[in-house]
Write a protein that holds these residues in place. Structure first.
Motif, PDB file in Angstrom:
ATOM      1  N   PRO A 369       8.207  18.399  24.228  1.00 21.41           N
ATOM      2  CA  PRO A 369       8.636  17.833  23.231  1.00 21.41           C
ATOM      3  C   PRO A 369       8.194  17.943  21.792  1.00 21.41           C
ATOM      4  CG  PRO A 369       8.092  16.087  24.811  1.00 21.41           C
ATOM      5  CD  PRO A 369       7.400  17.465  25.352  1.00 21.41           C
ATOM      6  N   ASN A 370       8.889  18.482  20.961  1.00 18.42           N
ATOM      7  CA  ASN A 370       8.494  18.709  19.394  1.00 18.42           C
ATOM      8  C   ASN A 370       8.873  17.647  18.327  1.00 18.42           C
ATOM      9  OD1 ASN A 370      11.318  19.156  19.879  1.00 18.42           O
ATOM     10  ND2 ASN A 370      11.020  21.452  19.504  1.00 18.42           N
ATOM     11  N   TYR A 371       9.708  16.482  18.751  1.00 16.31           N
ATOM     12  CA  TYR A 371       9.786  15.570  18.028  1.00 16.31           C
ATOM     13  C   TYR A 371       9.654  14.255  18.603  1.00 16.31           C
ATOM     14  CZ  TYR A 371      11.481  18.698  14.181  1.00 16.31           C
ATOM     15  OH  TYR A 371      11.759  19.488  13.117  1.00 16.31           O
ATOM     16  N   PHE A 372       9.531  13.054  17.688  1.00 20.05           N
ATOM     17  CA  PHE A 372       9.378  11.845  18.378  1.00 20.05           C
ATOM     18  C   PHE A 372      10.083  10.723  17.327  1.00 20.05           C
ATOM     19  CE2 PHE A 372       5.544  12.355  16.030  1.00 20.05           C
ATOM     20  CZ  PHE A 372       5.437  11.233  15.550  1.00 20.05           C
ATOM     21  N   LEU A 373      10.560   9.805  18.037  1.00 21.24           N
ATOM     22  CA  LEU A 373      11.081   8.433  17.516  1.00 21.24           C
ATOM     23  C   LEU A 373       9.816   7.307  17.317  1.00 21.24           C
ATOM     24  CD1 LEU A 373      14.782   8.281  18.429  1.00 21.24           C
ATOM     25  CD2 LEU A 373      13.750   9.231  16.217  1.00 21.24           C
ATOM     26  N   ALA A 374       9.759   6.899  16.145  1.00 20.71           N
ATOM     27  CA  ALA A 374       8.670   5.966  15.972  1.00 20.71           C
ATOM     28  C   ALA A 374       8.687   4.673  15.237  1.00 20.71           C
ATOM     29  CB  ALA A 374       7.219   6.764  15.678  1.00 20.71           C
ATOM     30  N   LYS A 408      -2.720   6.114   7.380  1.00 20.89           N
ATOM     31  CA  LYS A 408      -1.184   6.314   6.858  1.00 20.89           C
ATOM     32  C   LYS A 408      -0.299   7.033   7.948  1.00 20.89           C
ATOM     33  CE  LYS A 408      -2.615   6.509   2.055  1.00 20.89           C
ATOM     34  NZ  LYS A 408      -2.702   7.377   0.899  1.00 20.89           N
ATOM     35  N   ALA A 409      -0.845   7.491   9.265  1.00 25.50           N
ATOM     36  CA  ALA A 409      -0.255   8.106  10.018  1.00 25.50           C
ATOM     37  C   ALA A 409       0.049   7.250  11.380  1.00 25.50           C
ATOM     38  CB  ALA A 409      -0.921   9.413  10.556  1.00 25.50           C
ATOM     39  N   LEU A 410      -0.554   5.982  11.250  1.00 23.86           N
ATOM     40  CA  LEU A 410      -0.343   5.258  12.403  1.00 23.86           C
ATOM     41  C   LEU A 410       1.241   4.902  12.692  1.00 23.86           C
ATOM     42  CD1 LEU A 410      -3.284   3.110  11.483  1.00 23.86           C
ATOM     43  CD2 LEU A 410      -3.278   4.512  13.539  1.00 23.86           C
ATOM     44  N   HIS A 411       1.253   4.967  14.060  1.00 27.47           N
ATOM     45  CA  HIS A 411       2.612   4.563  14.587  1.00 27.47           C
ATOM     46  C   HIS A 411       2.781   4.155  16.069  1.00 27.47           C
ATOM     47  CE1 HIS A 411       1.715   8.657  15.843  1.00 27.47           C
ATOM     48  NE2 HIS A 411       2.736   8.373  16.834  1.00 27.47           N
ATOM     49  N   ILE A 412       3.985   3.764  16.430  1.00 28.54           N
ATOM     50  CA  ILE A 412       4.151   3.298  17.830  1.00 28.54           C
ATOM     51  C   ILE A 412       5.444   4.287  18.263  1.00 28.54           C
ATOM     52  CG2 ILE A 412       4.924   1.458  19.640  1.00 28.54           C
ATOM     53  CD1 ILE A 412       3.756  -0.560  17.388  1.00 28.54           C
ATOM     54  N   GLY A 537      12.069  -0.319  11.259  1.00 28.51           N
ATOM     55  CA  GLY A 537      12.503   0.971  10.677  1.00 28.51           C
ATOM     56  C   GLY A 537      12.343   1.979  12.092  1.00 28.51           C
ATOM     57  N   VAL A 538      13.080   3.135  12.145  1.00 31.70           N
ATOM     58  CA  VAL A 538      12.856   4.203  13.065  1.00 31.70           C
ATOM     59  C   VAL A 538      12.744   5.316  12.211  1.00 31.70           C
ATOM     60  CG1 VAL A 538      13.726   5.089  15.186  1.00 31.70           C
ATOM     61  CG2 VAL A 538      13.868   2.781  15.028  1.00 31.70           C
ATOM     62  N   TYR A 539      11.700   6.077  12.580  1.00 28.07           N
ATOM     63  CA  TYR A 539      11.511   7.598  11.889  1.00 28.07           C
ATOM     64  C   TYR A 539      11.543   8.558  12.909  1.00 28.07           C
ATOM     65  CZ  TYR A 539       9.390   4.681   7.980  1.00 28.07           C
ATOM     66  OH  TYR A 539       9.088   3.807   7.063  1.00 28.07           O
ATOM     67  N   LEU A 540      12.256   9.612  12.674  1.00 27.53           N
ATOM     68  CA  LEU A 540      12.465  10.712  13.510  1.00 27.53           C
ATOM     69  C   LEU A 540      11.288  11.677  12.685  1.00 27.53           C
ATOM     70  CD1 LEU A 540      13.615  12.797  15.207  1.00 27.53           C
ATOM     71  CD2 LEU A 540      15.394  13.335  13.630  1.00 27.53           C
ATOM     72  N   CYS A 541      10.200  11.967  13.746  1.00 25.17           N
ATOM     73  CA  CYS A 541       9.138  12.539  13.224  1.00 25.17           C
ATOM     74  C   CYS A 541       8.993  13.940  13.788  1.00 25.17           C
ATOM     75  CB  CYS A 541       7.754  11.861  13.423  1.00 25.17           C
ATOM     76  SG  CYS A 541       7.804  10.103  12.850  1.00 25.17           S
ATOM     77  N   SER A 542       8.263  15.101  12.947  1.00 28.67           N
ATOM     78  CA  SER A 542       8.140  16.257  13.565  1.00 28.67           C
ATOM     79  C   SER A 542       6.521  16.317  14.234  1.00 28.67           C
ATOM     80  CB  SER A 542       8.341  17.413  12.577  1.00 28.67           C
ATOM     81  OG  SER A 542       7.706  18.699  13.173  1.00 28.67           O
ATOM     82  N   MET A 543       6.377  17.107  15.280  1.00 31.66           N
ATOM     83  CA  MET A 543       4.892  16.913  15.909  1.00 31.66           C
ATOM     84  C   MET A 543       4.123  18.085  15.138  1.00 31.66           C
ATOM     85  SD  MET A 543       5.712  16.221  19.987  1.00 31.66           S
ATOM     86  CE  MET A 543       6.143  14.522  20.512  1.00 31.66           C
ATOM     87  N   GLY A 544       4.576  18.733  14.081  1.00 33.30           N
ATOM     88  CA  GLY A 544       3.866  19.639  13.534  1.00 33.30           C
ATOM     89  C   GLY A 544       2.652  19.204  12.652  1.00 33.30           C
TER      90      GLY A 544
END
Length: 562
Positions: A369-374, A408-412, A537-544
């Motif tokens: 996987p290279n992206y995630f929803l959080a 600032k990068a914390l997420h579920i 909210g839901v964020y589409l995040c890059s794993m870079g």
């Protein structure tokens, strides 16, 4: 009023107010009388649980604050093939515990009968410690039904005895030639447990190269990576750990090739079925499917893209492929570096100049996987609590500093995706915006409560997320809409809602000489309340590695509900 009495009264009042606030946060109501009953019962309950753990030092597991239960006590009495689970609510012992019985030596009917007897006995012991008495009762009941210490099979029935007699009669009629054939029969097959131990303890085997196929009661055969499982005694693992009974394992694979298969009696790990092939032979001769049509004419020494023979270890390692904050210990780690042939950012992906000329290895074809929803953590109490926990960890082991997840990068994480082209990224972003109104209708009604600290394989420390069932329905609905729209979901592990606090990276692991975080470092936070997070909210995040100016992950798209 004396000063001492005043202090005691104020302390009890403060405890009462704190308790009421916690119940209000969980959506519960309670009377003062019930609170006083639970307060009076709490010291006795804690003392009883400690005595049980002392009585069964190697056969007892205690878990605190699981849903509506204050304690879950799991006991395996006297080395018997049976596990007894007692789930205690805040009203225990004025209310009997919920009891579960698990054993492969008992039929389903016998297990239900024992459970019924234990519940009846528990009703006679209300308002007094009862777990030890119930365990003793269970031991006596099990002995009366043929289950003894060290014996894992129930006493033979008359039918079994009759079958054994018939088998003896048949054996007596065998000819001499048949006896000679029996003497030459192939040795018994190595068990699944033997294979597990071999993969765990053989330093020459990379655990990430192996997959396990097991029988799920509802889904049928399910295949997952070997490293996804906890291979401890299944009776001792936590609720959020993936484990499977050994008898449900159907096969093992080395990458794409089956090396152990129960139905067909195949064993190419030890060669116990007479094949003469061992796991080392499999690794040496292994040829990835993508290279079968391109390999040179030397069949016994297939070459990978780097010119080394298949099975030889590649010493070059890409730390970034494993140490990204976003994987949280959940994304599968392949081992050696994975070069997907792509360069660029989330807005534009370009093939590297030599990508078409390279022969991708097996694991390069199995893209991670290279992206995630959080869900982003924005609650101020949670952010402050995380800093408090991280400060404590670093006070005891400063070298772990680079392993802390920035507040600032914390997420579920909700799910992980595979978006390998710019078109796929743009499509996923568009889909997320289009389904905003539909998924908003299924939002969880209650905020997520972050309470307690646990770990994934002693390498990832995280805060537990306590949730209502509508949160799981929300995530399932989101994933269903994504799949229907053609967005590829690459979830390789079971969904365990969590918020990562710290994750050991490879460079730090080499400095420390270990990738494990000692549990005593965070044991004081097992009941630590971080706070509550609304799913807003839901964020589409890059794993870079890139981050936005506000410190969060780069997001091609994000939607907000409130």
């Amino acid at each position: 009023m004396p000063i001492r009495s005043t202090e005691v009264a104020l302390t009890r009042l403060d405890n009462c107010l704190t308790w009421h606030r916690q119940l209000a946060a969980a959506g519960k109501k309670v009377t003062s009388q019930r609170w006083l009953q639970q307060q009076n019962a709490r010291p006795h309950k804690v003392k009883e649980v400690r005595l049980i753990k002392t009585a069964f030092p190697n056969g007892c597991r205690i878990i605190k604050d699981i849903g509506m239960f204050t304690h879950v006590v799991t006991v395996q009495p006297a080395d018997m093939d049976v596990v007894l689970k007692f789930q205690l609510t805040g009203s225990y012992p004025s209310v009997i515990p919920e009891i579960a019985v698990r054993s492969e030596s008992l039929s389903e009917e016998d297990g239900d009968e024992l459970k019924c007897h234990l519940s009846t006995e528990a009703a006679k012991l209300l308002n007094q410690p009862m777990i030890r008495t119930l365990v003793t009762f269970a031991e006596e009941w099990l002995r009366s039904h043929g289950v003894h210490p060290g014996k894992s099979v129930k006493a033979s029935t008359d039918v079994v005895l009759d079958n054994k007699k018939k088998q003896k009669k048949k054996r007596s009629k065998k000819t001499k030639s048949e006896d000679e054939e029996e003497d030459k029969k192939i040795p018994s097959m190595k068990t699944a447990e033997d294979v597990i131990k071999r993969i765990l303890w053989d330093d020459k085997l990379d655990k990430d190269d192996f997959l396990v196929g097991y029988l799920d009661r509802f889904k049928g055969i399910v295949e997952k990576y070997f490293s996804a499982f906890s291979w401890e005694d299944i009776a001792t693992v936590d609720y959020d750990v993936l484990a499977v009974p050994k008898h449900r394992i159907q096969y093992f694979k080395y990458r794409e090739e089956k090396i152990w298969d129960k139905p067909s009696r195949l064993d190419n790990v030890f060669g116990s079925r007479g094949s003469g092939i061992t796991i080392y032979d499999v690794i040496e001769r292994y040829q990835p499917p993508s290279q079968q049509s391109e390999v040179s004419s030397v069949p016994d020494q297939p070459q990978e893209s780097n010119g080394t023979a298949v099975g030889e270890q590649n010493n070059s390692e890409d730390y970034d492929s494993e140490d990204d904050d976003s994987d949280d210990g959940i994304i599968v780690t392949i081992g050696a570096s994975v070069n997907t042939g792509y360069t660029g950012t989330q807005n534009q992906l370009e093939f590297g100049p030599d990508a078409d000329e390279e022969k991708h290895s097996y694991w390069e074809d199995k893209l991670r996987p290279n992206y995630f929803l959080a869900v982003r953590i924005t609650d101020g109490d949670i952010l402050q609590a995380v800093e408090q926990v991280q400060d404590y960890l670093l006070d005891n082991e400063p070298v772990l500093g680079p392993c802390c997840i920035p507040p600032k990068a914390l997420h579920i994480t909700l799910c992980t995706l595979g978006l390998d082209t710019a078109e796929q990224i743009n499509h996923a972003a568009e889909v997320l915006k289009n389904i905003q109104l539909e998924i908003a209708s299924s939002l969880p009604k209650e905020p997520l409560r972050l309470d307690g600290v646990s770990n994934f394989f002693n390498r990832v420390v995280y805060a537990k997320v306590h949730y209502q069932q509508d949160f799981i329905k929300f995530v399932d609905h989101l994933k269903l809409l994504l799949r229907e729209s053609g967005v590829e979901i690459r979830d390789n592990y079971e969904f365990v809602p969590h918020m990562t606090i710290m994750k050991v990276s490879r460079p730090v692991a080499r400095i420390r000489g270990s990738k494990n975080i000692d549990p005593w470092l965070y044991s004081n936070f097992s009941d630590f309340l971080f706070g509550q997070q609304v799913v807003d909210g839901v964020y589409l995040c890059s794993m870079g590695d890139e981050r936005r100016p506000d410190g969060f992950y780069v997001c091609p798209a994000e939607i907000h509900f409130r």
